[in-house]
Design an enzyme around this catalytic site. Structure first.
Site, mmCIF file in Angstrom:
data_model
loop_
_atom_site.group_PDB
_atom_site.id
_atom_site.type_symbol
_atom_site.label_atom_id
_atom_site.label_comp_id
_atom_site.label_asym_id
_atom_site.label_seq_id
_atom_site.Cartn_x
_atom_site.Cartn_y
_atom_site.Cartn_z
ATOM 1 N N ARG A 1 -20.513 82.841 -103.535
ATOM 2 C CA ARG A 1 -19.154 83.349 -103.245
ATOM 3 C C ARG A 1 -19.181 84.227 -101.988
ATOM 4 O O ARG A 1 -18.303 84.125 -101.128
ATOM 5 C CB ARG A 1 -18.609 84.123 -104.452
ATOM 6 C CG ARG A 1 -18.185 83.208 -105.595
ATOM 7 C CD ARG A 1 -17.467 83.965 -106.700
ATOM 8 N NE ARG A 1 -18.365 84.668 -107.587
ATOM 9 C CZ ARG A 1 -18.830 84.192 -108.741
ATOM 10 N NH1 ARG A 1 -18.462 82.999 -109.165
ATOM 11 N NH2 ARG A 1 -19.653 84.906 -109.497
ATOM 12 N N PHE B 1 -12.088 73.360 -109.557
ATOM 13 C CA PHE B 1 -12.800 73.902 -110.718
ATOM 14 C C PHE B 1 -12.927 75.417 -110.521
ATOM 15 O O PHE B 1 -14.017 75.988 -110.583
ATOM 16 C CB PHE B 1 -14.182 73.248 -110.895
ATOM 17 C CG PHE B 1 -14.164 71.750 -110.870
ATOM 18 C CD1 PHE B 1 -13.833 71.036 -112.006
ATOM 19 C CD2 PHE B 1 -14.470 71.046 -109.710
ATOM 20 C CE1 PHE B 1 -13.817 69.641 -111.999
ATOM 21 C CE2 PHE B 1 -14.452 69.654 -109.685
ATOM 22 C CZ PHE B 1 -14.135 68.953 -110.824
ATOM 23 N N ASP C 1 -7.727 74.018 -111.768
ATOM 24 C CA ASP C 1 -8.580 74.031 -112.954
ATOM 25 C C ASP C 1 -7.773 73.428 -114.107
ATOM 26 O O ASP C 1 -6.549 73.412 -114.077
ATOM 27 C CB ASP C 1 -9.020 75.463 -113.307
ATOM 28 C CG ASP C 1 -10.296 75.487 -114.160
ATOM 29 O OD1 ASP C 1 -11.373 75.765 -113.581
ATOM 30 O OD2 ASP C 1 -10.216 75.229 -115.370
ATOM 31 N N SER C 2 -8.494 72.942 -115.137
ATOM 32 C CA SER C 2 -7.781 72.379 -116.289
ATOM 33 C C SER C 2 -7.625 73.416 -117.396
ATOM 34 O O SER C 2 -7.155 73.084 -118.491
ATOM 35 C CB SER C 2 -8.519 71.140 -116.807
ATOM 36 O OG SER C 2 -9.847 71.478 -117.120
ATOM 37 N N ASP D 1 -16.941 72.909 -107.571
ATOM 38 C CA ASP D 1 -17.933 73.490 -108.494
ATOM 39 C C ASP D 1 -17.664 72.995 -109.915
ATOM 40 O O ASP D 1 -17.244 73.764 -110.779
ATOM 41 C CB ASP D 1 -17.860 75.026 -108.412
ATOM 42 C CG ASP D 1 -18.921 75.697 -109.273
ATOM 43 O OD1 ASP D 1 -19.940 75.040 -109.585
ATOM 44 O OD2 ASP D 1 -18.739 76.877 -109.628
ATOM 45 N N CYS E 1 -24.273 71.729 -111.425
ATOM 46 C CA CYS E 1 -25.033 72.620 -112.310
ATOM 47 C C CYS E 1 -25.668 71.809 -113.437
ATOM 48 O O CYS E 1 -25.980 72.330 -114.495
ATOM 49 C CB CYS E 1 -24.142 73.722 -112.859
ATOM 50 S SG CYS E 1 -22.773 73.119 -113.836
HETATM 51 N N1 SAH Z 1 -16.399 78.113 -109.593
HETATM 52 C C1 SAH Z 1 -16.149 78.865 -110.805
HETATM 53 C C2 SAH Z 1 -16.859 78.283 -112.008
HETATM 54 C C3 SAH Z 1 -16.472 76.862 -112.336
HETATM 55 S S1 SAH Z 1 -16.891 76.381 -113.954
HETATM 56 C C4 SAH Z 1 -16.514 80.319 -110.575
HETATM 57 O O1 SAH Z 1 -17.011 80.662 -109.484
HETATM 58 O O2 SAH Z 1 -16.306 81.139 -111.453
HETATM 59 C C5 SAH Z 1 -16.109 74.844 -114.114
HETATM 60 C C6 SAH Z 1 -14.610 74.888 -114.331
HETATM 61 O O3 SAH Z 1 -14.137 73.540 -114.321
HETATM 62 C C7 SAH Z 1 -14.124 75.472 -115.641
HETATM 63 O O4 SAH Z 1 -13.246 76.530 -115.374
HETATM 64 C C8 SAH Z 1 -13.357 74.321 -116.361
HETATM 65 O O5 SAH Z 1 -12.176 74.773 -117.007
HETATM 66 C C9 SAH Z 1 -13.018 73.431 -115.207
HETATM 67 N N2 SAH Z 1 -12.854 71.988 -115.465
HETATM 68 C C10 SAH Z 1 -13.638 71.184 -116.220
HETATM 69 N N3 SAH Z 1 -13.245 69.894 -116.099
HETATM 70 C C11 SAH Z 1 -12.175 69.887 -115.264
HETATM 71 C C12 SAH Z 1 -11.342 68.860 -114.724
HETATM 72 N N4 SAH Z 1 -11.546 67.582 -115.025
HETATM 73 N N5 SAH Z 1 -10.366 69.212 -113.869
HETATM 74 C C13 SAH Z 1 -10.168 70.515 -113.553
HETATM 75 N N6 SAH Z 1 -10.942 71.525 -114.009
HETATM 76 C C14 SAH Z 1 -11.928 71.211 -114.857
#
Ligand code: SAH
Length: 397
Positions: free
Chosen positions: A210, A229, A251-252, A301, A341
């Site tokens: 970040r 995400f 995000d979902s 991510d 990850c």
């Molecule tokens: N980059 C973030 C962490 C991401 S974790 C940080 O720095 O804090 C992954 C995220 O993807 C989660 O919040 C989850 O809700 C979301 N997610 C999972 N599948 C998804 C999809 N198909 N579309 C959108 N978001 C999704």
């Protein structure tokens, strides 16, 4: 002490100090969940002390390879203190940090994150479950923290035959209370909820990335940023702090997106610079492409598409697809930070997948930096499997 006898030839990985014994390696012996066992080779020679887990494929996780070692309270006290001491040597620009990172800290199955004066822990193996009360006291003692919240609701608990459990394990003098906390990461304030957030509430492993993103955004003067995400908007805040004109967070998870808005306000940024979208990222990328939208910087991510190598092929297709779309949405000169990850996707494979995505997109890009998890999530020389987060910083040519 109960003994676990291995089949001939199965002693090699313990001799290399790898801490796992799989079910198929065991000739005879059994014990209760989390009970300390003596693991020995086919001839009865000592290999390790470990915790037995009767339901798990990983039937024993080693505590120690030293025959003279007693696995008692003092043993765990030293391991907890060592984990805390290691973190004190690390340059961590936050009061939110990973205090215990499982196998890498000699405590297989234990995850502990520190958020200011609070701890949040996951007990994910039968061994640490059995020693939970001892570990809880020792963690508070070693850190001076007052409260410890338990988030043992990860699905891997099921593989260990352990029921899910969440709640205050040590509630402090106030008797628990608020599970929402604010950490200071770099120059930013970020809120999270230990009780309702993902895992222990926050993705600490992306801390350094970040900060890096903020530096890249500032240097490049990137204006239109897309954070895919986004979870609670760590990268969103980073981009806004670096001067991005507008950030779209996708995000979902509705609750995660609400927290993006909270975090943006908490850092004093104008709400008009931030937009949140509750959507499937893949669909959003496709729709954006159709609509002719373009971005100057994008973060990808995603969650773990491949928990193990067995899922790698399907995951590879999913990674390739979102990376292809993201590269097409990027302006020339634009920045893409892309991550995986998945423990089942090693870094070299991930790089090949992204290269394939570029070919399919008809887009070339310079790999300007290789990325990994923050230093408080270490792997050890003995346990390379601990490595999971990898990424690339790309600039579209
Ligand atoms: N980059 C973030 C962490 C991401 S974790 C940080 O720095 O804090 C992954 C995220 O993807 C989660 O919040 C989850 O809700 C979301 N997610 C999972 N599948 C998804 C999809 N198909 N579309 C959108 N978001 C999704």
């Amino acid at each position: 002490m109960k003994a676990i006898r291995l089949r001939p030839g199965r002693e090699r990985s313990l001799q290399r100090r790898h801490p796992w014994v799989f079910e198929g390696s065991i000739a005879k012996g059994a014990a209760d969940p989390g009970e300390t066992v003596r693991v020995e080779d086919a001839e009865g020679r000592f290999l390790a002390w470990g915790a037995y887990s009767p339901k798990s494929m990983i039937r024993v996780r080693a505590w120690s390879f030293d025959e003279a070692q007693r696995i008692d309270r003092a043993f765990f006290e030293r391991r907890v203190q060592a984990a805390v001491a290691l973190r004190q040597r690390l340059p961590i620009a936050s009061n939110g940090l990973r205090l215990v990172h499982g196998e890498a800290d000699g405590l297989p199955g234990l995850i502990v994150d520190r958020y200011g004066d609070d701890l949040c822990a996951q007990f994910l193996s039968a061994g640490v479950e059995r020693w939970k009360e001892t570990l809880a006291d020792q963690l508070l003692q070693a850190t001076g923290a007052a409260r410890l919240y338990e988030r043992s609701d990860a699905s891997v608990r099921g593989l260990e035959g352990l029921p899910e459990h969440t709640g205050w394990l040590r509630a402090g003098s106030a008797g628990g209370g608020e599970t929402e906390v604010t950490i200071n990461e770099h120059a930013w304030h970020l809120t999270l909820d230990m009780a309702t957030g993902h895992k222990t509430g926050f993705y600490l492993d992306q801390r350094d990335n970040r900060a890096l993103f903020a530096r890249w955004v500032k240097q490049g003067g990137y204006q239109r940023v897309l954070n895919c995400f986004s979870y609670t908007g760590g990268f969103t805040v980073a981009a806004l702090a670096a001067g991005a004109g507008h950030v779209t967070s996708v995000d979902s998870s509705g609750p995660a997106l609400e927290r993006v808005t909270v975090n943006v306000a908490l850092n004093g940024f104008d709400a008009a610079r931030s937009e949140t979208l509750d959507a499937d990222v893949n669909q959003f990328l496709r729709d954006s492409l159709k609509a002719g939208r373009r971005f100057d910087a994008i973060v990808l991510d995603p969650p773990k598409f491949a928990p193990t190598a067995a899922h790698a092929e399907r995951a590879a297709r999913a990674y390739k697809d979102i990376n292809r779309l993201a590269l097409m949405l990027l302006e020339p000169g634009g920045l893409l930070l892309t991550f995986s990850c998945s423990g089942g996707i090693p870094a070299d494979l991930f790089h090949k997948i992204v290269a394939g995505a570029g070919l399919d997109a008809g887009v070339n890009a310079a790999i300007v930096q290789r990325l990994e998890g923050a230093c408080d999530h270490p792997t050890t020389l003995e346990f390379p499997e601990g490595e999971y987060l990898k990424g690339l910083a790309l600039i579209r040519l």
